[in-house]
Motif scaffolding. Structure first.
Motif, PDB file in Angstrom:
ATOM      1  N   GLN A 164       0.824  -1.203   0.000  1.00 58.14           N
ATOM      2  CA  GLN A 164       0.000   0.000   0.000  1.00 58.14           C
ATOM      3  C   GLN A 164       0.860   1.256   0.000  1.00 58.14           C
ATOM      4  OE1 GLN A 164      -2.451   0.316   3.466  1.00 58.14           O
ATOM      5  NE2 GLN A 164      -0.753   0.206   4.904  1.00 58.14           N
ATOM      6  N   TYR A 165       0.294   2.292  -0.595  1.00 58.43           N
ATOM      7  CA  TYR A 165       0.924   3.609  -0.605  1.00 58.43           C
ATOM      8  C   TYR A 165       0.282   4.434   0.502  1.00 58.43           C
ATOM      9  CZ  TYR A 165       1.437   8.515  -1.992  1.00 58.43           C
ATOM     10  OH  TYR A 165       1.665   9.869  -1.996  1.00 58.43           O
ATOM     11  N   LEU A 166       1.120   5.011   1.353  1.00 58.66           N
ATOM     12  CA  LEU A 166       0.642   5.779   2.499  1.00 58.66           C
ATOM     13  C   LEU A 166       1.119   7.227   2.385  1.00 58.66           C
ATOM     14  CD1 LEU A 166       1.490   3.174   5.270  1.00 58.66           C
ATOM     15  CD2 LEU A 166      -0.790   3.732   4.422  1.00 58.66           C
ATOM     16  N   PRO A 167       0.249   8.113   1.857  1.00 59.64           N
ATOM     17  CA  PRO A 167       0.627   9.524   1.807  1.00 59.64           C
ATOM     18  C   PRO A 167       0.599  10.123   3.201  1.00 59.64           C
ATOM     19  CG  PRO A 167      -1.638   9.251   1.082  1.00 59.64           C
ATOM     20  CD  PRO A 167      -1.092   7.865   1.309  1.00 59.64           C
ATOM     21  N   ASP A 168       1.581  10.947   3.512  1.00 58.60           N
ATOM     22  CA  ASP A 168       1.657  11.526   4.847  1.00 58.60           C
ATOM     23  C   ASP A 168       2.421  12.841   4.773  1.00 58.60           C
ATOM     24  OD1 ASP A 168       1.319  10.591   7.934  1.00 58.60           O
ATOM     25  OD2 ASP A 168       3.155  11.768   7.676  1.00 58.60           O
ATOM     26  N   ALA A 169       1.964  13.804   5.556  1.00 60.07           N
ATOM     27  CA  ALA A 169       2.618  15.113   5.555  1.00 60.07           C
ATOM     28  C   ALA A 169       4.065  15.003   6.005  1.00 60.07           C
ATOM     29  CB  ALA A 169       1.856  16.078   6.463  1.00 60.07           C
ATOM     30  N   GLY A 170       4.363  14.024   6.830  1.00 55.84           N
ATOM     31  CA  GLY A 170       5.720  13.846   7.317  1.00 55.84           C
ATOM     32  C   GLY A 170       6.614  13.070   6.372  1.00 55.84           C
ATOM     33  N   GLY A 171       6.068  12.597   5.263  1.00 53.98           N
ATOM     34  CA  GLY A 171       6.849  11.831   4.299  1.00 53.98           C
ATOM     35  C   GLY A 171       6.056  10.661   3.755  1.00 53.98           C
ATOM     36  N   ASP A 172       5.871  10.612   2.447  1.00 55.27           N
ATOM     37  CA  ASP A 172       5.123   9.523   1.828  1.00 55.27           C
ATOM     38  C   ASP A 172       5.893   8.206   1.953  1.00 55.27           C
ATOM     39  OD1 ASP A 172       3.321  11.459   1.162  1.00 55.27           O
ATOM     40  OD2 ASP A 172       3.942  11.608  -0.945  1.00 55.27           O
ATOM     41  N   ARG A 173       5.122   7.100   1.949  1.00 52.09           N
ATOM     42  CA  ARG A 173       5.728   5.802   2.214  1.00 52.09           C
ATOM     43  C   ARG A 173       4.978   4.703   1.458  1.00 52.09           C
ATOM     44  NH1 ARG A 173       8.962   3.415   6.068  1.00 52.09           N
ATOM     45  NH2 ARG A 173       8.401   1.334   6.813  1.00 52.09           N
ATOM     46  N   ILE A 174       5.732   3.732   0.986  1.00 53.91           N
ATOM     47  CA  ILE A 174       5.163   2.518   0.409  1.00 53.91           C
ATOM     48  C   ILE A 174       5.531   1.364   1.325  1.00 53.91           C
ATOM     49  CG2 ILE A 174       5.304   0.862  -1.500  1.00 53.91           C
ATOM     50  CD1 ILE A 174       5.847   3.238  -3.361  1.00 53.91           C
ATOM     51  N   GLU A 175       4.534   0.589   1.711  1.00 52.15           N
ATOM     52  CA  GLU A 175       4.788  -0.567   2.569  1.00 52.15           C
ATOM     53  C   GLU A 175       4.405  -1.847   1.843  1.00 52.15           C
ATOM     54  OE1 GLU A 175       3.009  -0.238   6.410  1.00 52.15           O
ATOM     55  OE2 GLU A 175       4.587   1.102   7.134  1.00 52.15           O
ATOM     56  N   VAL A 176       5.250  -2.835   1.986  1.00 50.56           N
ATOM     57  CA  VAL A 176       5.034  -4.143   1.368  1.00 50.56           C
ATOM     58  C   VAL A 176       4.828  -5.171   2.474  1.00 50.56           C
ATOM     59  CG1 VAL A 176       5.984  -5.930  -0.125  1.00 50.56           C
ATOM     60  CG2 VAL A 176       6.478  -3.512  -0.595  1.00 50.56           C
ATOM     61  N   LEU A 177       3.767  -5.921   2.372  1.00 47.26           N
ATOM     62  CA  LEU A 177       3.502  -6.971   3.353  1.00 47.26           C
ATOM     63  C   LEU A 177       4.412  -8.158   3.042  1.00 47.26           C
ATOM     64  CD1 LEU A 177       1.360  -6.886   5.626  1.00 47.26           C
ATOM     65  CD2 LEU A 177      -0.015  -8.443   4.257  1.00 47.26           C
ATOM     66  N   VAL A 178       5.248  -8.562   3.979  1.00 48.59           N
ATOM     67  CA  VAL A 178       6.276  -9.555   3.685  1.00 48.59           C
ATOM     68  C   VAL A 178       5.779 -10.994   3.835  1.00 48.59           C
ATOM     69  CG1 VAL A 178       8.165  -8.002   4.266  1.00 48.59           C
ATOM     70  CG2 VAL A 178       7.182  -9.449   6.050  1.00 48.59           C
ATOM     71  N   ASP A 179       4.736 -11.216   4.607  1.00 39.22           N
ATOM     72  CA  ASP A 179       4.259 -12.584   4.812  1.00 39.22           C
ATOM     73  C   ASP A 179       3.850 -13.268   3.500  1.00 39.22           C
ATOM     74  OD1 ASP A 179       3.514 -14.807   6.601  1.00 39.22           O
ATOM     75  OD2 ASP A 179       1.463 -14.328   5.999  1.00 39.22           O
ATOM     76  N   PRO A 180       3.058 -12.623   2.633  1.00 40.05           N
ATOM     77  CA  PRO A 180       2.727 -13.272   1.355  1.00 40.05           C
ATOM     78  C   PRO A 180       3.959 -13.557   0.503  1.00 40.05           C
ATOM     79  CG  PRO A 180       1.266 -11.407   1.773  1.00 40.05           C
ATOM     80  CD  PRO A 180       2.366 -11.336   2.792  1.00 40.05           C
ATOM     81  N   LEU A 181       4.930 -12.636   0.505  1.00 37.84           N
ATOM     82  CA  LEU A 181       6.145 -12.848  -0.284  1.00 37.84           C
ATOM     83  C   LEU A 181       6.970 -14.012   0.256  1.00 37.84           C
ATOM     84  CD1 LEU A 181       7.368  -9.207  -1.006  1.00 37.84           C
ATOM     85  CD2 LEU A 181       6.227 -10.785  -2.559  1.00 37.84           C
ATOM     86  N   ASN A 182       7.087 -14.093   1.561  1.00 37.86           N
ATOM     87  CA  ASN A 182       7.855 -15.195   2.154  1.00 37.86           C
ATOM     88  C   ASN A 182       7.205 -16.543   1.877  1.00 37.86           C
ATOM     89  OD1 ASN A 182       9.741 -13.419   3.203  1.00 37.86           O
ATOM     90  ND2 ASN A 182       8.785 -13.313   5.225  1.00 37.86           N
ATOM     91  N   ARG A 183       5.896 -16.585   2.006  1.00 46.78           N
ATOM     92  CA  ARG A 183       5.182 -17.839   1.731  1.00 46.78           C
ATOM     93  C   ARG A 183       5.361 -18.253   0.266  1.00 46.78           C
ATOM     94  NH1 ARG A 183       0.055 -19.258   4.833  1.00 46.78           N
ATOM     95  NH2 ARG A 183       0.259 -18.300   6.877  1.00 46.78           N
ATOM     96  N   TYR A 184       5.207 -17.278  -0.622  1.00 44.42           N
ATOM     97  CA  TYR A 184       5.335 -17.581  -2.045  1.00 44.42           C
ATOM     98  C   TYR A 184       6.756 -18.010  -2.386  1.00 44.42           C
ATOM     99  CZ  TYR A 184       6.104 -16.902  -6.989  1.00 44.42           C
ATOM    100  OH  TYR A 184       6.491 -17.079  -8.299  1.00 44.42           O
ATOM    101  N   ASP A 185       7.745 -17.338  -1.829  1.00 48.88           N
ATOM    102  CA  ASP A 185       9.150 -17.669  -2.098  1.00 48.88           C
ATOM    103  C   ASP A 185       9.443 -19.112  -1.702  1.00 48.88           C
ATOM    104  OD1 ASP A 185      11.794 -17.027  -2.936  1.00 48.88           O
ATOM    105  OD2 ASP A 185      12.377 -16.772  -0.831  1.00 48.88           O
ATOM    106  N   GLN A 186       8.952 -19.531  -0.554  1.00 50.97           N
ATOM    107  CA  GLN A 186       9.168 -20.903  -0.103  1.00 50.97           C
ATOM    108  C   GLN A 186       8.463 -21.899  -1.015  1.00 50.97           C
ATOM    109  OE1 GLN A 186       7.877 -20.937   3.998  1.00 50.97           O
ATOM    110  NE2 GLN A 186       9.313 -19.322   4.583  1.00 50.97           N
TER     111      GLN A 186
END
Length: 333
Positions: A164-186
Motif C-alpha cells: 500500500q501507498y501511504l501519503p503523509d505530511a511527514g513523508g510519503d511511504r510505500i509498505e510491502v507486506l512480507v508474509d505473502p512474499l515469504n510464503r510464495y518464495d518458499q
C-alpha cells in the motif's frame, strides 16, 4: 491499496503504531471497516458460489472445498500460463467489476476508460524512465522522496492486501507486506526443486501428493505440468514480485502529485442528472488499472501485475486463488 476514508481521501496516522494497526485492520472507523470486510466476505462467497446460509464460505486457511469441476481443480502453474495471455481490456473489466460505481458505468464507456487508463499508465512509465534514467521502482521512489519499507503483520481473514501507498505530511511511504512474499518464495523454491529432482512426478498430481506434507498438501496440483526450468520461467521470483508491487504503489504516488492533470484522477462518469443539473464522480478503479499498466510497462513484466492476486493468494488458499482466476477469465472473451 491504501487506507481510505469513505470520501476517498487518505487517512493520516498519529504514529507508526497506529498506522501498523490500521494496516492489519485492528483500529479505525468501525462502520467503514465493517462495511469493507462485509463486502470482501460477500465477494469471495459470490466467487465461490456460496451464500451465508450455506455455512461454507471460503477462507484463507484453505479449509473450503475445491471447485468441484469434473476435470479436477486447475493448478497454479497452469493458471499463471493462462493469465499471461489475458488482454488489457479483460484485466480492466476485472478491476471495474469490483468498483463501488460499477453499476453506473456504461459498458462501452467503461471499455473506453480502460483503454485510456491503460495508456495513461504506460505513458507515465515512459515519462519517469526518461526523466530518471532507471526502470527500478525503488530507485524512482527514492528520487521522489518516497520511503519503502516492510510490514511484518500477517495477512489474516480474507483481506488480500499485499502492499500500500501511504501519503503523509511527514513523508510519503510505500509498505510491502512480507508474509505473502515469504510464503510464495518458499512455495516457488519447493516446486522448482521438486520438479528438477523428478520431472515425471512433478507432472503427476498423484505422485506429487505422495511427497508433499504440511501446507503444500493443501493442493498437490500446484506444480503440475512443467520441469524445474519451466517453473522458474513461469513463476516470477519473490524479488520480481516485490518490484511489481512497489511499481504499482509508485503510480498512486504519481497520481497524488499530478491529480489535477493525470487521466486516472480527472476522468469522471455521470451519476445522475436532474433538471439540467448533473453530479459526476471519478472512478477509483481507473487508478488501479493505470497502476497495473504502469508497473508492467516500467518493469517489463511478461504478465499483468493483477495476476499476483492469484499467485500470492495461493499460499493461503488454493480455493480462493482459483475463484479469483475464474472471475478473471470470465472477462477474457
Amino acid at each position: 491499496m491504501g487506507i481510505l476514508r469513505s470520501d476517498g481521501t487518505a487517512r493520516q496516522f498519529a504514529n507508526d503504531d497506529e498506522r501498523d494497526k490500521a494496516f492489519d485492520g485492528t483500529v479505525g472507523d468501525e462502520e467503514i471497516r465493517d462495511a469493507l470486510h462485509g463486502a470482501i466476505d460477500r465477494f469471495f462467497d459470490r466467487l465461490g458460489g456460496k451464500s451465508k446460509k450455506d455455512g461454507a464460505a471460503a477462507s484463507l486457511d484453505g479449509s473450503a472445498a475445491g471447485d468441484g469441476t469434473a476435470a479436477g481443480p486447475i493448478g497454479l502453474v497452469d493458471m499463471m500460463r493462462r493469465l499471461a495471455t489475458v488482454s488489457d481490456r479483460a484485466w480492466g473489466r476485472y478491476i471495474l467489476s469490483s468498483d463501488m460505481l460499477r453499476d453506473k458505468i456504461d459498458p462501452d464507456e467503461g471499455d473506453r476508460m480502460i483503454e485510456q487508463a491503460t495508456a495513461c499508465g504506460r505513458e507515465w512509465a515512459d515519462r519517469v524512465y526518461r526523466e530518471w534514467g532507471t526502470n527500478h521502482p525503488s530507485e524512482i521512489a527514492d528520487k521522489l522522496g518516497i520511503a519503502i519499507g516492510d510490514n511484518s503483520s500477517p495477512m489474516s481473514g480474507r483481506r488480500a492486501l499485499f502492499a500500500q501507498y501511504l501519503p503523509d505530511a511527514g513523508g510519503d511511504r510505500i509498505e510491502v507486506l512480507v508474509d505473502p512474499l515469504n510464503r510464495y518464495d518458499q512455495l516457488r523454491e519447493r516446486l522448482i526443486a521438486q520438479a528438477a529432482a523428478d520431472p515425471q512426478a512433478s507432472a503427476s498430481p498423484q505422485a506429487a501428493a505422495s511427497t508433499q506434507t504440511g501446507e503444500t498438501a493443501a493442493d498437490p496440483r500446484a506444480d503440475e505440468g512443467g520441469t524445474g526450468s519451466d517453473l522458474a520461467r513461469i513463476l516470477p521470483t519473490a524479488g520480481r514480485v516485490r518490484t511489481l508491487l512497489v511499481g504499482h504503489e509508485l503510480f498512486h504516488a504519481i497520481e497524488d502529485r499530478n491529480e489535477a492533470s493525470i487521466y486516472t484522477r480527472t476522468a469522471t462518469i455521470s451519476l445522475w442528472k436532474v433538471f439540467g443539473k448533473e453530479n459526476r464522480s471519478t472512478v477509483r478503479g481507473l487508478g488501479e488499472i493505470g497502476a497495473g499498466a504502469f508497473s508492467r510497462a516500467l518493469v517489463g513484466a511478461a504478465f499483468c501485475p493483477f495476476a499476483l492476486d492469484v499467485l500470492l493468494m495461493w499460499s493461503y488458499s488454493p480455493d480462493n486463488a482459483r475463484a479469483l482466476y475464474r472471475q478473471i477469465i470470465t472477462f477474457d472473451v
